[in-house]
Design an enzyme around this catalytic site. Structure first.
Site, mmCIF file in Angstrom:
data_model
loop_
_atom_site.group_PDB
_atom_site.id
_atom_site.type_symbol
_atom_site.label_atom_id
_atom_site.label_comp_id
_atom_site.label_asym_id
_atom_site.label_seq_id
_atom_site.Cartn_x
_atom_site.Cartn_y
_atom_site.Cartn_z
ATOM 1 N N SER A 1 0.831 -1.207 0.000
ATOM 2 C CA SER A 1 0.000 0.000 0.000
ATOM 3 C C SER A 1 0.863 1.253 0.000
ATOM 4 O O SER A 1 1.952 1.276 0.590
ATOM 5 C CB SER A 1 -0.898 -0.006 1.247
ATOM 6 O OG SER A 1 -1.476 1.262 1.470
ATOM 7 N N TYR B 1 -2.394 -0.097 10.095
ATOM 8 C CA TYR B 1 -2.533 -0.700 8.765
ATOM 9 C C TYR B 1 -1.248 -0.534 7.964
ATOM 10 O O TYR B 1 -0.731 -1.501 7.377
ATOM 11 C CB TYR B 1 -3.704 -0.059 8.024
ATOM 12 C CG TYR B 1 -3.804 -0.481 6.570
ATOM 13 C CD1 TYR B 1 -4.218 -1.770 6.237
ATOM 14 C CD2 TYR B 1 -3.467 0.393 5.539
ATOM 15 C CE1 TYR B 1 -4.304 -2.178 4.909
ATOM 16 C CE2 TYR B 1 -3.553 0.000 4.215
ATOM 17 C CZ TYR B 1 -3.964 -1.283 3.902
ATOM 18 O OH TYR B 1 -4.040 -1.673 2.589
#
Length: 334
Positions: free
Chosen positions: A141, A166
């Site tokens: 990501s 995350y």
């Protein structure tokens, strides 16, 4: 040690019932590959939407080209079923998309994100080692860059300061992939996705959520002053990058490990995004102004020169066109 040279004919897609995963499975089937899906159909968002995604994938599949398994990447037994369904490991590859997604929920449930995104990735890598599947695409990501001051973000930039659980789990996943590349000669392409959008986008993500609220005549949550910027990437461009990574893995004569940015290499501020969406929907957005949220980065901006040169990555869909395509799909959903 020499790496595998055999053509990739079968692909295991973890998280294949999701937004990116279901589109990828359809593309792989279109390209003539056999696909195995492993997904636990959790309720992070309605499982009915994931079942609808799977129905679209099944409609794309010729007989014998698709296997769909319900299972959890944290379960060695579930992974064993999936890897056995994959068939010949010399002609197989894994695209590991399954994860707990989202920055803000990770702040509320850090243990769950650790268990799934780190523990689950470790189980996938262990299964690759055990079953001899030596080619892996890992979905990372853009969040790993944190509030990087240097733009555009390049793969060589330091990513030691993630600002959400995350993001930290995705950085940890990249490191685990490198461990298994170094120890066991698994070839890995880590792909840093930049705000992927398009038809079937998750309903909790901004574009889909905003469209739903605008259509209902409700105000949209507008965090900050509208100057935060994102590098929005249309789903078909992301798919081009993933399939390019599989081709790159297939062509390696020696085990490789590389990280690639998959973005559009253009940033769009929040105010512009809302304006474009409102214009496409034919409405004037009402804003609920809110402070910036913990864990949200100020901007994302991908340097895609490495992916262009190595994967042949060439994004085509500008945000103006992509928003129009999304809204066409959105309207057709009733």
């Amino acid at each position: 040690m020499s790496g595998p040279k055999a053509e990739i004919t079968s692909v295991l897609v973890t998280g294949g019932a999701g937004f990116i995963g279901s589109h990828l499975c359809q593309e792989l089937l279109r390209l003539g590959r056999r696909v195995v899906i492993l997904d636990n159909l959790n309720e992070f968002y309605a499982s009915s939407l994931k079942l609808a995604n799977l129905a679209a994938v099944r409609a794309s599949a010729a007989a014998g080209r698709l296997a769909v398994l319900k299972g959890d990447i944290r379960s060695a037994a579930d992974l064993e079923r999936a890897f056995r369904a994959l068939g010949d490991p010399q002609q197989g590859a894994v695209v590991h998309l399954a994860a707990m997604a989202g920055v803000r929920p990770s702040i509320e449930q850090p243990q769950l994100y650790h268990d799934v995104n780190i523990g689950g990735t470790l189980q996938v890598l262990e299964a690759c080692r055990r079953f001899g599947v030596m080619r892996l695409v890992f979905a990372s990501s853009s969040s790993v860059y944190g509030n990087n001051e240097k733009v555009p973000f390049a793969e060589s930039d330091a990513v030691d300061y993630p600002i959400s659980p995350y993001a930290a789990t995705k950085k940890a996943g990249e490191l685990l992939c490198h461990n298994y590349h170094h120890l066991y000669d698994i070839s890995v392409a880590c792909l840093r996705f930049f705000t992927v959008y398009g038809p079937r986008q998750r309903p909790d993500l901004a574009i889909h959520k905003f469209a739903r609220l605008m259509r209902a005549g409700k105000p949209i949550p507008f965090f900050g002053d509208g100057t935060t910027r994102r590098d929005y990437t249309y789903i078909t461009d992301t798919l081009q990058g993933v399939t390019g990574a599989l081709e790159w893995l297939s062509g390696q004569s020696r085990p490789g490990y590389e990280i690639f940015n998959l973005g559009e290499s253009r940033t769009v501020d929040l105010s512009t995004l809302v304006r474009l969406l409102g214009e496409a929907l034919g409405c004037r957005p009402a804003l609920e102004r809110l402070p910036m949220q913990p864990g949200d980065v100020e901007r994302t901006f991908a340097d895609i020169s490495k992916a262009r040169a190595t994967l042949g990555y060439d994004p085509q869909v500008a945000i103006e066109e992509g928003i129009g395509r999304f809204v066409d799909w959105f309207r057709n959903q009733g």
